[in-house]
Scaffold this motif. Structure first.
Motif, mmCIF file in Angstrom:
data_model
loop_
_atom_site.group_PDB
_atom_site.id
_atom_site.type_symbol
_atom_site.label_atom_id
_atom_site.label_comp_id
_atom_site.label_asym_id
_atom_site.label_seq_id
_atom_site.Cartn_x
_atom_site.Cartn_y
_atom_site.Cartn_z
ATOM 1 N N ALA A 140 -23.459 19.928 -32.630
ATOM 2 C CA ALA A 140 -24.221 21.117 -33.040
ATOM 3 C C ALA A 140 -24.856 20.912 -34.408
ATOM 4 O O ALA A 140 -25.985 21.366 -34.662
ATOM 5 N N ALA B 175 -27.962 18.791 -33.922
ATOM 6 C CA ALA B 175 -29.057 19.582 -33.378
ATOM 7 C C ALA B 175 -29.743 20.384 -34.481
ATOM 8 O O ALA B 175 -30.987 20.476 -34.519
ATOM 9 N N GLN B 176 -28.979 20.968 -35.385
ATOM 10 C CA GLN B 176 -29.555 21.730 -36.485
ATOM 11 C C GLN B 176 -30.330 20.839 -37.438
ATOM 12 O O GLN B 176 -31.448 21.168 -37.863
ATOM 13 N N HIS C 139 -33.854 19.805 -36.538
ATOM 14 C CA HIS C 139 -34.906 20.820 -36.696
ATOM 15 C C HIS C 139 -35.561 20.728 -38.071
ATOM 16 O O HIS C 139 -36.692 21.208 -38.253
ATOM 17 N N ARG D 243 -24.075 21.663 -24.898
ATOM 18 C CA ARG D 243 -23.981 22.999 -25.504
ATOM 19 C C ARG D 243 -24.749 23.080 -26.820
ATOM 20 O O ARG D 243 -25.155 24.162 -27.241
ATOM 21 N N SER D 244 -24.903 21.945 -27.470
ATOM 22 C CA SER D 244 -25.551 21.934 -28.788
ATOM 23 C C SER D 244 -27.037 22.222 -28.727
ATOM 24 O O SER D 244 -27.647 22.561 -29.743
ATOM 25 N N GLY D 245 -27.641 22.062 -27.557
ATOM 26 C CA GLY D 245 -29.075 22.220 -27.437
ATOM 27 C C GLY D 245 -29.860 20.940 -27.665
ATOM 28 O O GLY D 245 -31.092 20.945 -27.626
ATOM 29 N N PRO E 1 -31.729 17.616 -26.814
ATOM 30 C CA PRO E 1 -32.393 17.186 -25.570
ATOM 31 C C PRO E 1 -31.692 15.978 -24.977
ATOM 32 O O PRO E 1 -31.504 14.960 -25.648
#
Length: 464
Positions: free
Chosen positions: A368, A371-372, A375, A455-457, A459
């Motif tokens: 997670a 993933a952050q 961005h 779950r983390s988003g 890809p």
């Protein structure tokens, strides 16, 4: 201590989780047989003493490729007969056995030899039977032939033998299933995380011939289907394997587990400067929080010997760093099992006891967090799982360099900040320590890929 003779033999598994193997001691209350013992035979001797039994026979299912055997040393120390396939070219005294031989161990217990080529050309299985007219087959020691839901891999003798061995393996599995009663316990040496397995053993801890006939693909699929799937599923195996069969054929001695010489701060600094391997045995959490620069982290809480043996250039001087003498002793025991008998030294305590200089550290994170971060800025993602794991599913844009190839492919590591991950965190920490030692800015992802990456988003690219 009990000396009561048992009508049904007692079978005691001896697990070696770091190598994914089992040895066995089977006894009738007075005498015992041992199958595929690991190098550190004191474990076997202690079990025999606790049971009040005398070891009279030692059996090898095959010349092992993933560990150094303790069979010869155990036989010499106990005076037991040492049974090895008559076709194996070995340099020590032994009792040669071949298909169909029956070894009468005691009035209530015997062992029948069954040829089961496939994992090796001369592989044997041993059926443990009770004696007498109403004799029964209690279990079968299958070594690297029939495993729990799988078989031993057929490619360890080289490409030139793989095709023949995979067909032998199929036939051997069927021979065991056809000849033995369904209630017979299947007692493999491999299949508990060992890289000697071909296919998944599913985490099972016990099985029978009947169970395997219903669930093992080698017994439920047709030969062509099973052979194709087995060959397609073969993956890399540890580099140290190449040294094991020659050592076992030569006849290894009992290991010397004397504590290694203590290394002080100056000695450690000199060894690191010389490019020697200094390995920190602590957990990946402790290592990431603070460690001696240029040391490597291979924690004792995972497959320590497998990965150290896979990565280290064979013969490189090795110094261990542990929290205490017991941790170093545990690591030394693990290493003698794969033939690393000599340590340059060891030090205990904490990183402050090992250097006067500043400590190094690197962050730990979860998927997670990755993933952050993606961005907001560009970071490299290094996946150190094996190629087959990567092909099944991976993070889009990740670079795959399997851990065992990392030292030879450091030039392919993404530039800048690198987030390194594996399936669960253990291999990632090893890789992170290697990268940090070579000057990379690294973040170790200590997380479960299978459960948390989706779950983390992030890809993900999944095989069709």
């Amino acid at each position: 201590m009990s000396h009561t003779r048992s009508r049904v033999p007692v079978i005691v598994p001896i697990d070696t989780p770091s190598l994914g193997d089992r040895s066995y001691l089977a006894h009738d209350g007075r005498v015992a047989v041992v199958v595929d013992p690991q190098r550190d035979i004191d474990r076997v001797l202690d079990l025999a003493t606790a049971a009040g039994v005398r070891i009279t026979h030692v059996f090898e299912t095959h010349v092992h490729n993933d560990y150094v055997t303790g069979g010869l040393a155990l036989a010499r120390q106990t005076g037991a007969a040492y049974h090895v396939n008559a076709a194996d070219q070995v340099a020590f005294e032994h009792v040669p056995v071949t298909d169909g031989d029956v070894v009468e161990v005691s009035p209530t217990m015997r062992v029948r030899v069954i040829a089961t080529p496939g994992h090796t050309l001369t592989h044997l299985a041993y059926a443990l039977e009770t004696s007498g007219e109403d004799g029964d087959t209690v279990g079968v020691f299958t070594g690297g032939s029939l495993l729990f839901g799988a078989t031993g891999r057929p490619d360890l003798l080289g490409d030139e033998h793989t095709d023949a061995l995979v067909h032998h393996q199929f036939a051997s599995a069927h021979r065991l299933a056809d000849e033995l009663p369904e209630h017979t316990h299947v007692l493999p040496t491999h299949g508990f995380g060992s890289f000697c397995s071909a296919g998944s053993t599913g985490g099972s801890t016990e099985s029978t011939i009947g169970v395997e006939k219903r669930q093992n693909p080698a017994l439920t699929d047709d030969e062509a289907t099973w052979v194709a799937a087995t060959l397609a599923g073969l993956d890399a195996y540890p580099a140290y394997y190449v040294h094991m069969a020659p050592a076992n054929s030569a006849g290894p001695d009992a290991p010397d587990l004397t504590a290694p010489q203590e290394a002080d701060k100056a000695t450690l600094a000199a060894r690191l400067a010389a490019g020697e391997w200094v390995v920190d045995l602590r957990t990946r959490t402790a290592f990431a929080a603070g460690h001696v620069p240029r040391t490597l982290n291979i924690g004792l809480d995972g497959q320590f010997a497998t990965y150290l043996g896979w990565l280290i250039p064979w013969g490189t001087p090795l110094t261990l760093l542990g929290e205490d003498a017991a941790q170093v002793a545990d690591a030394q025991r693990e290493l003698v099992r794969i033939g690393i008998d000599h340590l340059a030294g060891a030090a205990t305590g904490s990183p402050a006891d090992w250097t006067d200089g500043p400590l190094a550290a690197f962050p730990r994170a979860v998927f997670a967090d990755l993933a952050q971060v993606r961005h907001h800025r560009r970071v490299g993602v290094l996946d150190v799982r094996r190629a087959s794991e990567f092909a099944e599913q991976h993070i889009a844009g990740a670079t795959n360099i399997p851990l065992h190839e990392l030292l030879a492919r450091l030039g392919e590591v993404p530039a800048g900040e690198v987030w390194v991950h594996c399936a669960g965190g253990y291999r990632a920490s090893i890789a992170a320590s290697i990268l940090a030692a070579h000057g990379h800015r690294v973040v170790a992802v200590d997380d479960s890929f299978g459960e948390q990456a989706a779950r983390s988003g992030l890809p993900l690219i999944t095989a069709a």
